[in-house]
Structure formats: C-alpha cells, structure tokens
Design a protein around this motif. Structure first.
Motif, PDB file in Angstrom:
ATOM      1  N   ILE A 259       0.820  -1.206   0.000  1.00 15.84           N
ATOM      2  CA  ILE A 259       0.000   0.000   0.000  1.00 15.84           C
ATOM      3  C   ILE A 259       0.850   1.251   0.000  1.00 15.84           C
ATOM      4  CG2 ILE A 259      -1.827   1.229   1.246  1.00 15.84           C
ATOM      5  CD1 ILE A 259      -2.808  -1.355   2.271  1.00 15.84           C
ATOM      6  N   GLY A 260       0.408   2.231  -0.732  1.00 14.85           N
ATOM      7  CA  GLY A 260       1.092   3.523  -0.721  1.00 14.85           C
ATOM      8  C   GLY A 260       0.436   4.455  -1.718  1.00 14.85           C
ATOM      9  N   GLU A 261       0.788   5.738  -1.596  1.00 12.55           N
ATOM     10  CA  GLU A 261       0.256   6.701  -2.560  1.00 12.55           C
ATOM     11  C   GLU A 261       0.929   6.476  -3.902  1.00 12.55           C
ATOM     12  OE1 GLU A 261      -0.224  10.860  -0.433  1.00 12.55           O
ATOM     13  OE2 GLU A 261       1.418   9.700   0.393  1.00 12.55           O
ATOM     14  N   SER A 262       0.406   7.139  -4.951  1.00 10.69           N
ATOM     15  CA  SER A 262       1.087   7.008  -6.231  1.00 10.69           C
ATOM     16  C   SER A 262       2.437   7.708  -6.102  1.00 10.69           C
ATOM     17  CB  SER A 262       0.260   7.637  -7.348  1.00 10.69           C
ATOM     18  OG  SER A 262      -0.038   8.961  -7.019  1.00 10.69           O
ATOM     19  N   GLY A 263       3.454   7.088  -6.680  1.00  9.45           N
ATOM     20  CA  GLY A 263       4.794   7.632  -6.545  1.00  9.45           C
ATOM     21  C   GLY A 263       5.548   7.056  -5.359  1.00  9.45           C
ATOM     22  N   SER A 264       4.899   6.157  -4.614  1.00 10.09           N
ATOM     23  CA  SER A 264       5.586   5.598  -3.446  1.00 10.09           C
ATOM     24  C   SER A 264       6.538   4.483  -3.846  1.00 10.09           C
ATOM     25  CB  SER A 264       4.557   5.059  -2.459  1.00 10.09           C
ATOM     26  OG  SER A 264       3.834   4.007  -3.061  1.00 10.09           O
ATOM     27  N   GLY A 265       6.439   4.015  -5.081  1.00 12.54           N
ATOM     28  CA  GLY A 265       7.337   2.945  -5.519  1.00 12.54           C
ATOM     29  C   GLY A 265       6.708   1.575  -5.483  1.00 12.54           C
ATOM     30  N   LYS A 266       5.429   1.502  -5.138  1.00 10.21           N
ATOM     31  CA  LYS A 266       4.807   0.173  -5.010  1.00 10.21           C
ATOM     32  C   LYS A 266       4.661  -0.532  -6.353  1.00 10.21           C
ATOM     33  CE  LYS A 266       0.067   2.085  -4.838  1.00 10.21           C
ATOM     34  NZ  LYS A 266       0.353   3.271  -5.649  1.00 10.21           N
TER      35      LYS A 266
ATOM     36  N   GLY B 223     -14.134   0.311   0.337  1.00 10.08           N
ATOM     37  CA  GLY B 223     -14.347   0.422  -1.111  1.00 10.08           C
ATOM     38  C   GLY B 223     -14.480   1.828  -1.634  1.00 10.08           C
ATOM     39  N   ALA B 224     -14.745   2.803  -0.808  1.00 14.29           N
ATOM     40  CA  ALA B 224     -14.949   4.139  -1.341  1.00 14.29           C
ATOM     41  C   ALA B 224     -13.720   4.990  -1.115  1.00 14.29           C
ATOM     42  CB  ALA B 224     -16.172   4.787  -0.712  1.00 14.29           C
ATOM     43  N   GLY B 225     -12.569   4.387  -1.304  1.00 17.56           N
ATOM     44  CA  GLY B 225     -11.339   5.031  -0.863  1.00 17.56           C
ATOM     45  C   GLY B 225     -10.731   6.006  -1.822  1.00 17.56           C
ATOM     46  N   ARG B 226     -11.438   6.375  -2.871  1.00 21.90           N
ATOM     47  CA  ARG B 226     -10.757   7.191  -3.856  1.00 21.90           C
ATOM     48  C   ARG B 226     -10.444   8.604  -3.361  1.00 21.90           C
ATOM     49  NH1 ARG B 226     -11.668   6.707 -10.184  1.00 21.90           N
ATOM     50  NH2 ARG B 226     -12.758   4.778  -9.739  1.00 21.90           N
ATOM     51  N   ARG B 227     -11.181   9.042  -2.371  1.00 18.92           N
ATOM     52  CA  ARG B 227     -10.926  10.387  -1.859  1.00 18.92           C
ATOM     53  C   ARG B 227      -9.795  10.415  -0.847  1.00 18.92           C
ATOM     54  NH1 ARG B 227     -16.283  10.849   0.533  1.00 18.92           N
ATOM     55  NH2 ARG B 227     -16.425   8.737  -0.281  1.00 18.92           N
ATOM     56  N   ALA B 228      -9.304   9.224  -0.510  1.00 17.90           N
ATOM     57  CA  ALA B 228      -8.373   9.109   0.606  1.00 17.90           C
ATOM     58  C   ALA B 228      -7.153  10.012   0.492  1.00 17.90           C
ATOM     59  CB  ALA B 228      -7.923   7.664   0.734  1.00 17.90           C
ATOM     60  N   LEU B 229      -6.589  10.131  -0.702  1.00 10.55           N
ATOM     61  CA  LEU B 229      -5.323  10.821  -0.837  1.00 10.55           C
ATOM     62  C   LEU B 229      -5.394  12.271  -0.388  1.00 10.55           C
ATOM     63  CD1 LEU B 229      -4.040   9.458  -4.204  1.00 10.55           C
ATOM     64  CD2 LEU B 229      -3.458   8.781  -1.885  1.00 10.55           C
TER      65      LEU B 229
ATOM     66  N   LEU C 298       2.390  16.801  -0.071  1.00 10.74           N
ATOM     67  CA  LEU C 298       2.557  15.945  -1.235  1.00 10.74           C
ATOM     68  C   LEU C 298       3.571  14.864  -0.952  1.00 10.74           C
ATOM     69  CD1 LEU C 298       2.729  18.701  -3.943  1.00 10.74           C
ATOM     70  CD2 LEU C 298       0.883  17.041  -3.630  1.00 10.74           C
ATOM     71  N   PRO C 299       3.436  13.723  -1.628  1.00  6.29           N
ATOM     72  CA  PRO C 299       4.486  12.715  -1.492  1.00  6.29           C
ATOM     73  C   PRO C 299       5.802  13.280  -2.016  1.00  6.29           C
ATOM     74  CG  PRO C 299       2.802  11.999  -3.058  1.00  6.29           C
ATOM     75  CD  PRO C 299       2.372  13.301  -2.521  1.00  6.29           C
ATOM     76  N   PRO C 300       6.930  12.787  -1.508  1.00  7.87           N
ATOM     77  CA  PRO C 300       8.217  13.386  -1.856  1.00  7.87           C
ATOM     78  C   PRO C 300       8.620  13.051  -3.283  1.00  7.87           C
ATOM     79  CG  PRO C 300       8.554  11.414  -0.574  1.00  7.87           C
ATOM     80  CD  PRO C 300       7.069  11.629  -0.616  1.00  7.87           C
ATOM     81  N   ALA C 301       9.399  13.944  -3.883  1.00  8.73           N
ATOM     82  CA  ALA C 301       9.996  13.643  -5.177  1.00  8.73           C
ATOM     83  C   ALA C 301      11.179  12.731  -4.904  1.00  8.73           C
ATOM     84  CB  ALA C 301      10.455  14.922  -5.860  1.00  8.73           C
ATOM     85  N   VAL C 302      11.187  11.585  -5.545  1.00  2.00           N
ATOM     86  CA  VAL C 302      12.184  10.591  -5.165  1.00  2.00           C
ATOM     87  C   VAL C 302      13.557  10.861  -5.761  1.00  2.00           C
ATOM     88  CG1 VAL C 302      10.761   8.650  -4.473  1.00  2.00           C
ATOM     89  CG2 VAL C 302      11.119   9.107  -6.903  1.00  2.00           C
ATOM     90  N   ASP C 303      13.712  12.002  -6.465  1.00  2.00           N
ATOM     91  CA  ASP C 303      15.066  12.288  -6.927  1.00  2.00           C
ATOM     92  C   ASP C 303      15.808  13.119  -5.886  1.00  2.00           C
ATOM     93  OD1 ASP C 303      13.452  14.525  -7.402  1.00  2.00           O
ATOM     94  OD2 ASP C 303      14.925  15.320  -8.807  1.00  2.00           O
ATOM     95  N   ASP C 304      15.068  13.575  -4.887  1.00  2.00           N
ATOM     96  CA  ASP C 304      15.669  14.540  -3.972  1.00  2.00           C
ATOM     97  C   ASP C 304      15.150  14.273  -2.568  1.00  2.00           C
ATOM     98  OD1 ASP C 304      17.118  16.661  -3.182  1.00  2.00           O
ATOM     99  OD2 ASP C 304      15.586  18.156  -3.690  1.00  2.00           O
ATOM    100  N   LEU C 305      15.427  13.076  -2.071  1.00  2.00           N
ATOM    101  CA  LEU C 305      14.880  12.726  -0.766  1.00  2.00           C
ATOM    102  C   LEU C 305      15.639  13.452   0.331  1.00  2.00           C
ATOM    103  CD1 LEU C 305      14.304   8.910  -1.244  1.00  2.00           C
ATOM    104  CD2 LEU C 305      12.579  10.688  -0.999  1.00  2.00           C
ATOM    105  N   PRO C 306      14.909  13.977   1.307  1.00  2.00           N
ATOM    106  CA  PRO C 306      15.594  14.631   2.420  1.00  2.00           C
ATOM    107  C   PRO C 306      16.317  13.573   3.249  1.00  2.00           C
ATOM    108  CG  PRO C 306      13.231  14.449   2.854  1.00  2.00           C
ATOM    109  CD  PRO C 306      13.453  13.962   1.457  1.00  2.00           C
ATOM    110  N   PRO C 307      17.381  13.955   3.932  1.00  2.00           N
ATOM    111  CA  PRO C 307      18.005  12.976   4.836  1.00  2.00           C
ATOM    112  C   PRO C 307      17.020  12.646   5.954  1.00  2.00           C
ATOM    113  CG  PRO C 307      18.915  15.166   5.177  1.00  2.00           C
ATOM    114  CD  PRO C 307      17.989  15.266   3.999  1.00  2.00           C
TER     115      PRO C 307
END
Ligand code: SF4
Lengths: 315, 620
Positions: free
Chosen positions: B338-345, B561-567, B573-582
């Motif tokens: 499980i994870g948001e889009s962009g989480s790498g799942k 089942g009605a989880g589309r609003r969850a995000l 926002l989810p982090p940009a994975v090219d520039d992860l903070p330490p």
C-alpha cells in the motif's frame, strides 16, 4: 462491413466531382485563346474558329463544364491533337505500364519502409537504428531522377547487370523475366523516397506504440519479444502507418513522371510531359483527371484496409 | 533565441546541416563577386572537359560552358526558387488556415472542403497541370510548386488556430473590445509562428526537389538560364560519355536538400516540446540491470524480494523509485502493498519480472527469488518463460492494457499458447473455460468481442482470466479495481479471493487504498518514498498502526471500497524521489516530526511487525 464500404464509395463521389471542377477551372485559365494554344501559332483563322465551336468555347463556363463532364462520364475524353487519336485510348494504352512501375515501387516502399521503421524503433539508438536513420535521410533527400541516372551509370553501363531503359527488350524480349529485368532499377529508384518517408513514420509510430500499456501486458504474458514487436506493436502501429501509405501512393504514382523520363518507360507520366511541352491540352486534362480518379479509388481501398484492421472504425 | 540555437545545435546532425547549408548559401550570395567564367559563355572547342582541367575546375558541359560557374549560378537560382516557393506556400497557406480556423462555421467548412479536394490529387500531378496551363518556365514552376504546397500549410495551421481560438485569452481580448483583425495579429499570429516555421523547415527540401524536378523535365527554367534541375536535364543526353556533367548538379541538389532536411529536423525537435524532452524512447524487453552485489537470501518462501533497488535514470538525474525493499510471499497468501502514487509500489511489483520500462528504469541492486532462483539479471528467455506461467500480472485500467485490435478470445489463446504447445482448438476451448471461470456470461460469444465492446468490469475479468491462463503460482495485481465503480470493485475482489482459496494462488495486491485490501489480505506492507515504512499482519496494523503515515492512510478510508478520496486527506505531497531529504521521508508531512527525524537514516525495526519511525504510535 459492406455498409462501410458502400458509404466510403459514396463519399468519394463529391471528391471526384471536386477534382473535375478543379482540373476544369485550371484548364479554363489558359491565357489567350485555347484553340490557338492547341493548334499552335501557325493555325489558320478558320481552323481556330472551327475548333472553338467544336470545343464549345463560345458557351458560358458552367455549361462547358457540364458538357465536358457528361462526355467524361461516357468515356469521351476528347481527342489528342498531337497524336490524333482519342485521349482515353492513349491513356489506357500507357496506363498499364505506369501501373506496373508504380505498383511495384509501392509494394517495395511499403515493405522496405515498414520493415526498416520497425527494426529502427526496436533497436532505438543502437547501430542498426543509426544506420537506418542515416540511409533514410539520404533517401528522402536524393532526387529520384538523379538516383535513377546514377543507377543506370552503375548497373547498366559499368556493371552491365541490367538494361538501361525501356520496358521490354526490342529483340527477343517480352516475357516476364525480361520485364522484371527492365523493371528492377526504375522501381527501386521510384521507391526510394517513399521508403524513406514510410520508414521514418513507421519508426515514430512504433516508438509511440511500444510505450503503451498493452505492450507491457503482452510482455507480462510471456509473449516472445519478436512477436511483441512484429505482432502486437506493429499491428497497432499500422493504424497510424496505413494513412501514410495512402499519401505515399500518391507520391509514387505522380513521381513516376520523373522515373519514366529517365528510364524511357512508356507510361502515362512521359505522355503527360510530352503533352505539356506540345501544349496538347486535352491530353493533359484527361490524363490528370484519370490519374487523380485512380488515386481516389486507391484511397478507398486504403480506408477499407484500415477499417479491416481497426474494429473501432467500423460502425 | 540563443536557447533555440543551442537546442538546434545540440543535435549534431542538425548543426552539420546548418553549417553546410550556410556555406552553400554564402557562396550562392557571393557568386556574382567570384572570379568565375560567365555561366553562359559557350566554347564548343572545349566541350566535355573533365574536372580539374586547366581553367575549369569542374570541367565543361556539352557547349563548353564552365561547370563550376554554372553550378554556382544554378545553385543560386535553385535556392532562391525553393525558398521563394516555401515562403509563398507558407504565407498563403498560413493565411488561409488562420482565417478558416478563426472564422469557423461556414467559412471554415467551405475552405477546408476545397483544401481536401486539392489534397485528393497526387502531389506532382497538380503541379504538372498548373505548368501545363501557365506554360513551361521557372517562374511558372515556382507558382505550381507553391500552390501545390498551400493545402498542407493551410490544414496544419487551421488545426492549430482552432485550438487557439477557443482559449480564454482570446475570449478576454474579445470582451475587452478588440477587433478581429487586432486579435488575429496580436494574439493568434504570434502563437502560430513556430508551427509555420516547423512546417516550412520540413517542407522546404521538398520544394527545392520539386522545382528541380520540373526543371529536369524541361518544364522549369528555360535555356540558356539554368537551375540545378535543368542542368541535370540537359546533361542527361551525355550521361554515359560525360557523367561528371550529371553528377555535379545532382550531387549539389542532394547536398542542399539533405542539409535542409537535417536542419529542419533539428528545428522541429527544438520547437516541438514533446520531442524535446526526449521522452519518446521505447522500453526494452526486460528492465536493465546494473547490480554489483547480490544480497544473500534472507530465508525461503515462494517469492522473496531482498533489498531491491530500482532507479530511473533520466539524463543526469537519478530517481530512487525503490530503495532497499524486502518482501516475502508464501503460497496461498495475499500480501497487500500500500502507498500513494509515486511511493514505488508499482515499480516494486514490475521489477519482479523485469517489466519496469527501461529506459529509464534500471535495477541497481537486490534480488528477487522465485523458489530460491534469482531472477534479477536472469537471461531474457528465462524471464520470458516465467512471465505469465509462474508469475502473472493484472493491471489497472484494462482498456489500455488489453490490445485494442485483437479479440479477447485471441488474446487469451495467445497467453496459453506462448507457454504450452497446444492446438489452437484446444487453446480456444480453454480460453472459453477461463472466461467462464471469471464469470463472464456467454463466454463463447464474448470471446469474439474486442476490448472496446465490453464494460469496464467485464474487461477486468478478461484481464484476470488472462492472468489465470497458465495456472500461475503468483498473481501480482496492480490496482486492479481502481478504474472500476464500487459494486464492480467488490465483485472483482470477491472473485480474486475465491480464486486464491480454490487454486492456492499467492497474490501480491498493490493499492493506495486500505479499504480495498482489508478483507482480502492477511498481511500488509506500507510504502512511502520508495521504502517500506511498516509491515505486519493486516488485522494488527489496522487495529493499531505504528507509523504515523499508516495511521493517516487508515484514518482517511471512510468505508470499505470508497477510498478514492483518501489521498486528499493527507496534507502535503508525497516526496519527489530524486531529492529525498536525509532522515525520514515523511517528516515534512508528519505532525510528530522532530529534529531527530531529519538527521540520519531510520532503520526498519521489529520482527513480525516492523516500522520505520523514531516515534511510532505504538511500540512495534
Ligand atoms: S520518524 Fe519522525 S517524522 Fe518520520 S514518521 Fe516517525 S515521527 Fe514522523
């Protein structure tokens, strides 16, 4: 399916009418007196007068158009003054030669172009892709008539592999192998430019398709890569390639003019150039309408092929 | 402008084209000043001199005229005519296109019909007809070539103008009381200039070729004046005895047209933003692997992912999409990822069978072991034979993941036959059986349908049937229900659960929605920023989430089942994975974040339940 074909054929009728209007209008724009243009400047005034009446040039434009169209529909394309025979007979005599040349070139450019484009896309940035891209740039930049001349120099004069001109040998020829030997060079020379264009476009279409989700699905199913490329991807890419084939067919058909001049091929193209130089206007007019109509017909076939390929169009 | 030039020259071939074309144009401009023989000076005593002859570098032609001089003057003429034709066609075509597109309605309709008619002619044929009427001559050839190219421009520009004419700033200008002419000149025209330039730069080569062609046929420039085409045409008679008289002008045409085309391609790439990004690269058959160390197996099991690292290499940037991810799946088990889009799942899931698009994807570390056999870096043929046979995928949105032009029955048959040498009839029988298994009514009839003829739910059932085709051990389901509405979603989930029980399938279920997998999966792993942040038995995690991110994900599932609003419910926002903070990637969005969270690597701690957090909600 039958309904679609019928609809497509009916939709070609206004296009054909439009073509006749355009050709008629262009021809009606001939500066000066058409009869003089046809007969040349040595014509006697009586002759000019007679021809004018014969051509109906004393009538208003629209009336002349409908008379001309009516005659066309009855297969009367008028008479060639330079050749002194019916225009349609002359066209039909020569059209087979053009059809053989252009048809062969079209098949060549379709197969070679698509194959080159697919290989190029499948090996994007690899040596094969770079080589193909270079050849394609060369191909779309070379004047076909120059290429034809160079081919004659190399293969006919230097190496003596193939005959330099004509459609059949004058003595002892006339069979299929003879025709093929004569056809090889002109067909290739005619196909080169279109091959380049088709290869370029096919490469782009393939790259576009290969990024689609259904390609990943095919790979996830375990479909071998060769089949992913030449089956799944090419099939989808053809939807974008087929219309270009239709357009390129027009280039091949009309580009035959140059090739027929270079290789002395007895086709419609050479007839047209001769007719233009001799100001044989009716022959030009008839030839242009005839070829354009054939091209419209061919495009119907292209659309039918497209609808066979893509079920989403067929409704 | 300088950016534009830089972009053009970045393409080395385009730079080459620009330099060659520039040189040729410079020479053509300087021709009257150069110490050349007069181009039309005949000297029959010196006919057909070979190149490098005394006083005639390129030799002479059939009338003893200096070829070099004729070449330069001919080039000058050909270039001028070609550019003039392009300019005329471009301007007239653009004007027609802008007016038709901006006026819309009847004007548009009638104009475009006319344009279509013109396009129904084979290209050169129309030019021939025009020359036939106007009579042979270079100027007439120019007109013919320009007219023939007008439809192409008109059509392109009209399309662009229609797009612009409906944008807000046009409406705003109209409301502000600007006249049509002013709007056209100030708002529309500047926007279409790049399109016109692209179209011109890609067609100018054609126009040079076509005018040369007409001249070659004797319909263009008339003697003694000669452009390159007519030089070639005149030389044809002596082609065999004096080939250089043909080769010289022919090669020049080739050189000009080629440099124009190369430069044109460069200009198009520089001006067309879609091509500029270089995004148009195709994924290879399997993800690229650049792995230096192979981590030791952490245990056995059906599928083990150990310390997986997958990156995206885009130019100089590196995106760490998957970072040290380890997961295990046992037979008959369902694991939720499980994870948001962009989480790498999804990237994790696609890495298993080497399906991450590559370029740009690269697997840089870790192992994926199927029954102990490492798949990362396995030969393509090994991967291929496992794909669909041992590990099958179900993807989101079956409309785009099924091939649009194949009947669904044929797609199923193919799935069977690539792994098993059964007859077509046998495969068809099994395909229909599969459709029945996933509860598609009238399976024999539906097998003949194309994907677009089915409803979304039916399509996803086909997707599932395809995954089941070879009785795989593992199904990886990547958001299989996201594109579906709630009732259909519940049906699909029930179907998957049934299949898991009845066939002993292991399922890796990827979703962003706890609600979807709460019932289905016994275990769960939560991903954030390319890493696992929490794993454990589903019931325990749901009851008492340890990671603040997990807690928030669960809190925003309103009902099953009605989880589309969850995000939307998690601020930030989810982090940009090219520039992860330490430190902790979630820190910027975490309400419990403290300085310590941002300092160093935070380990995944615990055994049966693991969590990557310094201040977990509950002790793991
Ligand atoms: S480590 Fe700190 S910032 Fe990260 S989730 Fe835990 S509490 Fe929040």
């Amino acid at each position: 399916m039958g309904g679609y074909i019928l609809k497509r054929i009916l939709s070609a009728v206004p296009v054909l009418l439009g073509i006749t209007v355009i050709v008629f209008l262009i021809m009606a724009m001939i500066p000066g007196d058409p009869a003089t243009a046809i007969l040349g400047s040595y014509a006697t005034p009586e002759n000019v007068e007679r021809l004018n009446r014969h051509l109906g040039l004393d009538q208003p434009l629209w009336q002349r158009y409908f008379t001309w169209l009516g005659n066309l529909l009855q297969g009367d394309f008028g008479r060639s003054f330079a050749l002194n025979r019916p225009v349609l007979d002359e066209i039909l005599d020569r059209f087979a030669a053009t059809l053989i040349l252009a048809g062969t070139a079209f098949v060549l450019c379709a197969f070679l172009g698509i194959a080159a484009g697919v290989v190029s896309a499948a090996r994007q940035y690899g040596p094969a892709d770079k080589a193909i891209t270079f050849v394609v740039i060369l191909g779309i930049s070379v004047p076909s008539f120059f290429l034809g001349m160079m081919m004659i120099l190399l293969f006919a004069v230097k190496l003596r592999w193939l005959p330099a001109s004509g459609m059949y040998s004058i003595w002892g020829g006339g069979d299929l192998p003879d025709l093929i030997r004569h056809l090889t060079m002109p067909a290739f020379a005619l196909a080169v430019v279109a091959t380049g264009v088709i290869a370029r476009l096919s490469r782009g279409a393939m790259l576009e398709v290969l990024r689609q989700d259904f390609i990943r699905t095919a790979r996830a199913k375990g479909v071998p890569e060769r089949r992913v490329i030449w089956g799944h991807a090419l099939r989808a890419a053809m939807v974008g390639i087929i219309p270009v084939l239709g357009i390129q067919a027009g280039f091949v058909l009309s580009g035959a003019v140059y090739i027929e001049m270079v290789f002395q091929w007895p086709g419609v193209g050479r007839m047209l150039v001769d007719a233009i130089l001799k100001r044989d206007i009716l022959l030009v007019q008839g030839g242009v309408v005839f070829i354009a109509a054939c091209y419209v017909g061919f495009n119907i076939l292209v659309d039918v092929a497209q609808s066979l390929l893509d079920p989403r169009i067929r409704t | 402008m300088s950016l534009f030039l830089r972009l053009v020259f970045r393409n080395r071939l385009a730079g080459f084209g620009a330099v060659v074309l520039g040189l040729i144009m410079l020479l053509a401009l300087l021709t009257p000043l150069l110490p050349l023989h007069p181009p039309n000076e005949t000297n029959t005593a010196n006919r057909f001199l070979r190149p490098l002859s005394e006083g005639h570098w390129l030799g002479t032609d059939h009338l003893g005229r200096d070829l070099l001089s004729r070449l330069m003057w001919g080039t000058r003429l050909s270039l001028a005519v070609g550019f003039a034709a392009a300019l005329v066609a471009g301007l007239l075509g653009a004007a027609i296109g802008v007016i038709a597109g901006y006026a819309g309605g009847r004007t548009d309709n009638v104009t475009m019909r006319g344009i279509d008619m013109l396009m129904a002619f084979p290209y050169i044929l129309l030019a021939l007809a025009i020359v036939a009427v106007l009579g042979p001559g270079l100027f007439n050839a120019l007109i013919a070539v320009a007219v023939v190219n007008i439809p192409f421009f008109a059509r392109n520009i009209r399309g662009v103008t229609v797009g612009i004419a409906h944008r807000e700033f046009i409406d705003a200008a109209r409301l502000a009381g600007m006249g049509n002419a002013r709007i056209l000149l100030t708002e529309v025209v500047p926007n279409i200039v790049p399109v016109v330039v692209i179209a011109m730069s890609t067609t100018i080569g054609w126009m040079i070729l076509e005018t040369a062609g007409l001249s070659f046929l004797g319909l263009g420039s008339q003697p003694p004046q000669a452009d390159l085409g007519s030089m070639l045409g005149e030389a044809r008679a002596a082609m065999i005895t004096a080939p250089h008289t043909s080769i010289v002008p022919g090669a020049m045409i080739l050189l000009i047209v080629m440099s124009v085309n190369l430069l044109g391609d460069g200009i198009r790439d520089a001006l067309d933003p879609r091509l500029r990004s270089g995004a148009l690269s195709r994924p290879m058959a399997a993800t690229r692997v650049e792995r230096t160390v192979v981590p030791p197996a952490q245990g056995d099991g059906l599928l083990r992912i150990d310390a997986l690292e997958t990156q995206f290499h885009v130019g100089p940037r590196i995106y760490h999409a998957v970072n040290d991810v380890s997961l295990a799946l046992d037979p008959g088990e369902c694991l939720g990822l499980i994870g948001e889009s962009g989480s790498g799942k999804s990237v994790t899931a696609l890495s298993v069978m080497g399906l991450v698009a590559s370029p740009p994807g690269v697997i840089t570390g870790g192992a994926v072991r199927l029954r102990g056999e490492d798949l990362i870096g396995a030969p393509y043929e090994v991967l291929r034979s496992l794909r669909g046979r041992k590990v099958a995928y179900i993807f989101q949105d079956p409309l785009s993941t099924l091939h649009p032009l194949y009947r669904i029955g044929d797609q199923l048959i193919e799935a069977i036959r690539v792994h098993e040498p059964v007859s077509h009839a046998e495969a068809r029988r099994r395909a229909i059986e599969l459709l029945e298994d996933v509860r598609i009514p009238n399976p024999a009839e539906r097998a003949r349908a194309f994907p677009h003829e089915l409803s979304g739910g039916m399509r996803q059932r086909v997707g599932i049937a395809m995954a089941l085709a070879n009785d795989p051990d593992i199904i990886i389901a990547d958001e299989p229900t996201t594109a579906l509405d709630v009732t259909v979603q519940a049906q699909i989930l029930a179907l998957l659960d049934d299949l898991r029980r009845s066939r002993g399938l292991a399922i890796l279920f990827i979703t962003h929605d706890f609600g979807v997998v709460a019932q289905l999966c016994a275990r769960v792993a939560v991903m954030y920023g390319g890493r696992i942040v929490e794993t454990g038995p589903m019931a325990e995690v749901l009851d008492a989430p340890a990671h603040p991110y997990t807690r928030r994900l669960i809190a925003c599932v309103p009902e099953l089942g009605a989880g589309r609003r969850a995000l939307a419910a998690i601020p930030g926002l989810p982090p940009a994975v090219d520039d992860l903070p330490p430190g902790c990637a979630f820190a910027p969005r975490c309400d419990k974040a403290r300085d310590a969270c941002r300092e160093g690597e935070i380990p995944l701690s615990g055994t049966a339940r693991q969590v990557r957090c310094l201040f977990p909600e509950v002790a793991p």
